[in-house]
Every structure is written in C-alpha cells, then in structure tokens.
Design a protein around this motif. Sequence first.
Motif, PDB file in Angstrom:
ATOM      1  N   MET A  42       0.822  -1.219   0.000  1.00 28.26           N
ATOM      2  CA  MET A  42       0.000   0.000   0.000  1.00 28.26           C
ATOM      3  C   MET A  42       0.852   1.263   0.000  1.00 28.26           C
ATOM      4  SD  MET A  42      -2.611   1.892   0.091  1.00 28.26           S
ATOM      5  CE  MET A  42      -3.976   0.768   0.082  1.00 28.26           C
ATOM      6  N   LEU A  43       1.862   1.317   0.875  1.00 27.54           N
ATOM      7  CA  LEU A  43       2.725   2.504   0.953  1.00 27.54           C
ATOM      8  C   LEU A  43       4.176   2.075   0.799  1.00 27.54           C
ATOM      9  CD1 LEU A  43       3.282   5.515   1.562  1.00 27.54           C
ATOM     10  CD2 LEU A  43       3.264   4.923   3.993  1.00 27.54           C
ATOM     11  N   HIS A  44       4.848   2.650  -0.182  1.00 28.34           N
ATOM     12  CA  HIS A  44       6.253   2.349  -0.425  1.00 28.34           C
ATOM     13  C   HIS A  44       7.031   3.661  -0.501  1.00 28.34           C
ATOM     14  CE1 HIS A  44       9.672  -0.031  -1.889  1.00 28.34           C
ATOM     15  NE2 HIS A  44       9.918   1.002  -2.666  1.00 28.34           N
ATOM     16  N   ILE A  45       8.036   3.789   0.361  1.00 31.33           N
ATOM     17  CA  ILE A  45       8.898   4.971   0.397  1.00 31.33           C
ATOM     18  C   ILE A  45      10.303   4.543   0.000  1.00 31.33           C
ATOM     19  CG2 ILE A  45       9.870   6.787   1.858  1.00 31.33           C
ATOM     20  CD1 ILE A  45       7.392   6.564   3.625  1.00 31.33           C
ATOM     21  N   GLU A  46      10.878   5.237  -0.939  1.00 28.62           N
ATOM     22  CA  GLU A  46      12.171   4.829  -1.494  1.00 28.62           C
ATOM     23  C   GLU A  46      13.150   6.014  -1.529  1.00 28.62           C
ATOM     24  OE1 GLU A  46      13.635   3.348  -5.864  1.00 28.62           O
ATOM     25  OE2 GLU A  46      11.849   2.390  -5.032  1.00 28.62           O
ATOM     26  N   ASN A  47      14.235   5.876  -0.761  1.00 28.79           N
ATOM     27  CA  ASN A  47      15.338   6.858  -0.760  1.00 28.79           C
ATOM     28  C   ASN A  47      14.847   8.287  -0.575  1.00 28.79           C
ATOM     29  OD1 ASN A  47      17.229   4.786  -1.215  1.00 28.79           O
ATOM     30  ND2 ASN A  47      16.881   4.884  -3.421  1.00 28.79           N
ATOM     31  N   LEU A  48      13.978   8.488   0.394  1.00 29.52           N
ATOM     32  CA  LEU A  48      13.363   9.795   0.619  1.00 29.52           C
ATOM     33  C   LEU A  48      14.301  10.698   1.409  1.00 29.52           C
ATOM     34  CD1 LEU A  48      10.565  11.133   0.055  1.00 29.52           C
ATOM     35  CD2 LEU A  48       9.982  10.572   2.429  1.00 29.52           C
ATOM     36  N   SER A  49      14.564  11.891   0.880  1.00 29.89           N
ATOM     37  CA  SER A  49      15.423  12.873   1.559  1.00 29.89           C
ATOM     38  C   SER A  49      14.748  14.234   1.541  1.00 29.89           C
ATOM     39  CB  SER A  49      16.793  12.968   0.887  1.00 29.89           C
ATOM     40  OG  SER A  49      17.530  11.775   1.057  1.00 29.89           O
ATOM     41  N   LYS A  50      14.974  14.998   2.618  1.00 32.44           N
ATOM     42  CA  LYS A  50      14.394  16.336   2.730  1.00 32.44           C
ATOM     43  C   LYS A  50      15.342  17.224   3.510  1.00 32.44           C
ATOM     44  CE  LYS A  50      11.355  19.703   2.795  1.00 32.44           C
ATOM     45  NZ  LYS A  50      11.042  20.465   1.569  1.00 32.44           N
ATOM     46  N   GLY A  56      -3.540  -3.055   4.765  1.00 32.85           N
ATOM     47  CA  GLY A  56      -4.209  -3.573   5.947  1.00 32.85           C
ATOM     48  C   GLY A  56      -3.376  -3.545   7.210  1.00 32.85           C
ATOM     49  N   GLU A  57      -2.122  -3.102   7.121  1.00 31.54           N
ATOM     50  CA  GLU A  57      -1.274  -3.056   8.318  1.00 31.54           C
ATOM     51  C   GLU A  57      -1.627  -1.856   9.183  1.00 31.54           C
ATOM     52  OE1 GLU A  57       2.918  -4.051   8.636  1.00 31.54           O
ATOM     53  OE2 GLU A  57       2.948  -4.361   6.474  1.00 31.54           O
ATOM     54  N   LEU A  58      -1.395  -2.012  10.485  1.00 32.12           N
ATOM     55  CA  LEU A  58      -1.463  -0.902  11.429  1.00 32.12           C
ATOM     56  C   LEU A  58      -0.028  -0.661  11.864  1.00 32.12           C
ATOM     57  CD1 LEU A  58      -4.136  -0.619  14.283  1.00 32.12           C
ATOM     58  CD2 LEU A  58      -2.174   0.870  13.972  1.00 32.12           C
ATOM     59  N   PHE A  59       0.587   0.373  11.298  1.00 30.41           N
ATOM     60  CA  PHE A  59       2.028   0.609  11.402  1.00 30.41           C
ATOM     61  C   PHE A  59       2.323   1.696  12.428  1.00 30.41           C
ATOM     62  CE2 PHE A  59       5.886   2.863  10.132  1.00 30.41           C
ATOM     63  CZ  PHE A  59       6.781   1.821   9.936  1.00 30.41           C
ATOM     64  N   GLY A  60       3.180   1.382  13.396  1.00 27.39           N
ATOM     65  CA  GLY A  60       3.583   2.349  14.410  1.00 27.39           C
ATOM     66  C   GLY A  60       4.895   3.007  14.040  1.00 27.39           C
ATOM     67  N   PHE A  61       4.872   4.340  13.963  1.00 29.82           N
ATOM     68  CA  PHE A  61       6.049   5.128  13.561  1.00 29.82           C
ATOM     69  C   PHE A  61       6.635   5.748  14.828  1.00 29.82           C
ATOM     70  CE2 PHE A  61       7.495   8.368  10.104  1.00 29.82           C
ATOM     71  CZ  PHE A  61       8.697   7.697   9.999  1.00 29.82           C
ATOM     72  N   VAL A  62       7.857   5.350  15.183  1.00 30.40           N
ATOM     73  CA  VAL A  62       8.443   5.698  16.472  1.00 30.40           C
ATOM     74  C   VAL A  62       9.698   6.529  16.270  1.00 30.40           C
ATOM     75  CG1 VAL A  62       9.410   4.770  18.617  1.00 30.40           C
ATOM     76  CG2 VAL A  62       7.569   3.546  17.452  1.00 30.40           C
ATOM     77  N   GLY A  63       9.855   7.571  17.093  1.00 28.36           N
ATOM     78  CA  GLY A  63      11.060   8.394  17.046  1.00 28.36           C
ATOM     79  C   GLY A  63      10.958   9.543  18.025  1.00 28.36           C
ATOM     80  N   SER A  64      12.101  10.095  18.397  1.00 24.89           N
ATOM     81  CA  SER A  64      12.126  11.247  19.298  1.00 24.89           C
ATOM     82  C   SER A  64      11.584  12.487  18.592  1.00 24.89           C
ATOM     83  CB  SER A  64      13.569  11.505  19.767  1.00 24.89           C
ATOM     84  OG  SER A  64      14.118  10.373  20.387  1.00 24.89           O
ATOM     85  N   LEU A  69      -4.809   5.776   6.118  1.00 21.92           N
ATOM     86  CA  LEU A  69      -4.966   6.802   7.150  1.00 21.92           C
ATOM     87  C   LEU A  69      -3.607   7.112   7.751  1.00 21.92           C
ATOM     88  CD1 LEU A  69      -8.148   5.791   9.182  1.00 21.92           C
ATOM     89  CD2 LEU A  69      -7.781   7.956   7.996  1.00 21.92           C
ATOM     90  N   VAL A  70      -3.269   8.399   7.849  1.00 18.64           N
ATOM     91  CA  VAL A  70      -2.002   8.836   8.434  1.00 18.64           C
ATOM     92  C   VAL A  70      -2.330   9.722   9.628  1.00 18.64           C
ATOM     93  CG1 VAL A  70       0.153  10.074   8.031  1.00 18.64           C
ATOM     94  CG2 VAL A  70      -0.865   8.727   6.181  1.00 18.64           C
ATOM     95  N   LEU A  71      -1.895   9.301  10.821  1.00 19.31           N
ATOM     96  CA  LEU A  71      -2.223  10.018  12.058  1.00 19.31           C
ATOM     97  C   LEU A  71      -0.940  10.410  12.773  1.00 19.31           C
ATOM     98  CD1 LEU A  71      -4.309   7.298  11.797  1.00 19.31           C
ATOM     99  CD2 LEU A  71      -5.470   8.625  13.545  1.00 19.31           C
ATOM    100  N   LYS A  84      -8.550  -0.977   6.497  1.00 16.10           N
ATOM    101  CA  LYS A  84      -7.807   0.265   6.313  1.00 16.10           C
ATOM    102  C   LYS A  84      -6.327   0.047   6.647  1.00 16.10           C
ATOM    103  CE  LYS A  84     -11.536   2.778   5.566  1.00 16.10           C
ATOM    104  NZ  LYS A  84     -11.848   3.259   4.203  1.00 16.10           N
ATOM    105  N   THR A  85      -5.458   0.698   5.885  1.00 14.21           N
ATOM    106  CA  THR A  85      -4.037   0.740   6.216  1.00 14.21           C
ATOM    107  C   THR A  85      -3.812   2.003   7.041  1.00 14.21           C
ATOM    108  OG1 THR A  85      -3.507  -0.336   4.121  1.00 14.21           O
ATOM    109  CG2 THR A  85      -1.689   0.738   5.287  1.00 14.21           C
ATOM    110  N   ILE A  86      -3.183   1.851   8.214  1.00 11.24           N
ATOM    111  CA  ILE A  86      -3.065   2.967   9.156  1.00 11.24           C
ATOM    112  C   ILE A  86      -1.601   3.163   9.529  1.00 11.24           C
ATOM    113  CG2 ILE A  86      -3.742   3.866  11.417  1.00 11.24           C
ATOM    114  CD1 ILE A  86      -6.247   2.101  11.219  1.00 11.24           C
ATOM    115  N   VAL A  87      -1.130   4.398   9.431  1.00 13.73           N
ATOM    116  CA  VAL A  87       0.201   4.788   9.899  1.00 13.73           C
ATOM    117  C   VAL A  87      -0.008   5.765  11.047  1.00 13.73           C
ATOM    118  CG1 VAL A  87       2.400   5.867   9.313  1.00 13.73           C
ATOM    119  CG2 VAL A  87       1.187   4.511   7.598  1.00 13.73           C
ATOM    120  N   ILE A  88       0.536   5.425  12.219  1.00 12.62           N
ATOM    121  CA  ILE A  88       0.321   6.262  13.399  1.00 12.62           C
ATOM    122  C   ILE A  88       1.641   6.490  14.113  1.00 12.62           C
ATOM    123  CG2 ILE A  88      -0.366   4.148  14.645  1.00 12.62           C
ATOM    124  CD1 ILE A  88      -1.954   5.912  16.556  1.00 12.62           C
ATOM    125  N   SER A  89       1.906   7.745  14.463  1.00 13.35           N
ATOM    126  CA  SER A  89       3.080   8.063  15.277  1.00 13.35           C
ATOM    127  C   SER A  89       2.603   8.352  16.696  1.00 13.35           C
ATOM    128  CB  SER A  89       3.834   9.274  14.730  1.00 13.35           C
ATOM    129  OG  SER A  89       3.081  10.461  14.874  1.00 13.35           O
TER     130      SER A  89
END
Length: 361
Positions: free
Chosen positions: A1-9, A27-35, A154-156, A183-188
């Motif tokens: 569903m979501l593919h990120i490749e060599n992303l720089s900013k 369909g994944e419920l993905f947890g995005f973790v970081g300071s 969904l991006v939260l 639903k595919t969900i990305v949550i931080s």
Amino acid sequence: MLHIENLSKYYGTFRALNNVNLHINKGELFGFVGSNGAGKTTTMKICVGLLRADSGRIVIDGYEVRKNTKLLKQKVGYVPDFFGAYDNLTSIEYLNFFANAYGIYGKEADKLSEDLLALVNLSDKRNHEVDGLSRGMKQRLCLARALVHNPDLLVLDEPASGLDPKARYELKEILKSLSSMGKTIVISSHILPELAEMCSSFGIIDRGVMKMTGTLRDIQQAANFSSMPIVIVVRGDSEPAVQALRELPATKYVRPMAEGRIEVDYLGGIDDEVELLKILVNKGIPVVSYGRMEGTLENVFLQLMNGGQPQNGPAPGPVQAAPPMQAPMQAAPQPAPMQPAPMHAPMQAAPQAPAGQEVAR
C-alpha cells in the motif's frame, strides 16, 4: 500500500530525512516511532502531499504520489497533531461541511455524517459546538473528518498526544476497528506500550535515518535482544543460586533482587540457556521461573537512542532496508469526481472504556 524509497528532505542546510526506505503492506497498522525532531512528521507530510521531498519517491497503492496528486487526495486521510476544527460549528455541521467539500450533499451527506459520528462514539454530541468538546472528543471528530471520503490509507500524527487514559483507550479501539475493516493505518506516538499493543509492524527513525522496520519480533532480533538479562526466580534463599551463577565462566554479572528474583547477564545462545537451567536444577536449587527479560518496543527504542548500543550487549544488527517494489508501477487513471466508496464492512462503533474504571496504560 505505501512504499517509500530513498526519501530525503532538507530545511536549508539541515537534513531532516536521509534516504528513508519503508514498505507498509495493505491492511497493516504501522507504528512510527522516534524522538521529537527525528523526522516522523516530515515523512508523514510528504506522504500526504503537504511537503515536497528533495529526492526519492513515494508510491501509494501502485501510484507515485508526485505524479498523481489528485488521486492521492482520494486515497489518503490525514489527522495532524493539531485539531484544525471550526469551533463555531456543531459536530454534525462540521462533518457535513467536509462531506460537501468532497462533493457529497443532501441526505447522502447527512447519513454519512451520522455514521461517522457513531463510529467515533460521538452521536450524543451531534448538536454540540466543536468549541465545547473535550480534547479527546475533538481528536475523534478529526478522525471522523479524515474518513469522510473513505480513504484506503490513514495517516495520524500523534493522535493520542495530551489525551487522558480513557480517551486514549477509546481512540485505540476505534483504530483497531478501522484496521479490521481493511484500512491501512500509519500512526506516530510517544506512548510506546500502547503502540506495541495495537500495531502489527513498526519503524524506528532517528535523526532522519530509518533505523529498523518490521514486526516487534523482527526488531527485537535485529537489536540483539539475546543480550537481555536472564531473569530467574527461586523459592526461599537465593544465595546458593547467586553463588552457582557467579562460578560460571559465561556469567558477566549477577544482580540479586527482592523476593528470590535474580537478573543475570549471561553470554550464550538458547542451548547455553538450557544448560544453565540444568546446572541450577542439578544443584538442587528450586527454580520457580526462568527466561530472558522481555524485549519491549520501549526497551528497543531506548537502547537505540542510547547511541545505538543495547544496554546489555553488542550493537544491533544491520538496518533492514525496505523491500523492493512488489508490483510494477501503474499509470494513474483520470480521477473521477470525489465520491465515497462503499465501506468494506458496516461501520460499527468501537467499544467504550468501562464507566467508572481507570483504563490500564
């Protein structure tokens, strides 16, 4: 569903993202973790089209974001870390407003708004002004707003920030319900135990670099959690067990604790752990329980933030890069007027926290 490749900013000369790679299945419920400042919000904003990357690409459901911005708006729902609510509207007016913005009018908009209020347990607040809602209620209303056009992704961004335990519980149950609908969900979030409880996979980012991705077990193995202490509980006096452990050459350190608990930094694999237990039993030591300390998501994160070194062992294994694209890129169809697709399953209200009881964190 979501593919990120060599992303720089970059922000000026500051590199906020450094060749980030990530793959999230449908369909994944993905947890995005970081300071704070690790790059989570920047990554999310690029995914939903609010920021432009300096290099790299993002593909959602087979379509490249940069080349298909109109299609992106149909496929993605975004809940930012601020409310963005119109305070002088009631809850039902608020959702009707956004339904109209997506080309949904009249009875269809009314029915959709009522269904969404029921989904986020706010039906009894339909005629209350948004300004009078609690923080948790506003956050659930914003989630309902993100679902108006029935997006696939969904991006939260920090949706549980500042919520009390009851409100966090209700939000967690709603997200699990949405995940069960496909639903595919990305949550931080900074509340790592709750992320670990509801997410199927995780990504840990630090200073713009994706350190690890995968299931909790994958991350534990990559972080070398075989280096976690062995926890032994014995019945009665623990001193004989402590002495026996200190005599073994593979023992680095023994920490006697209260009530017969002993923590042991012990070098070796599973076979060595089995042999250690045999030694204790053969010496007549009454072992009540025995095993490695649990490698929780919070433990993994804290160890990685501790200079990338696990606190009780060697450095973690190599960073796992996002897997290659599993399907060829597709040409985007001419987007149709924005209409809500039928939900995969009837929307049901998520269970509420038991009245009068404190919800465990």
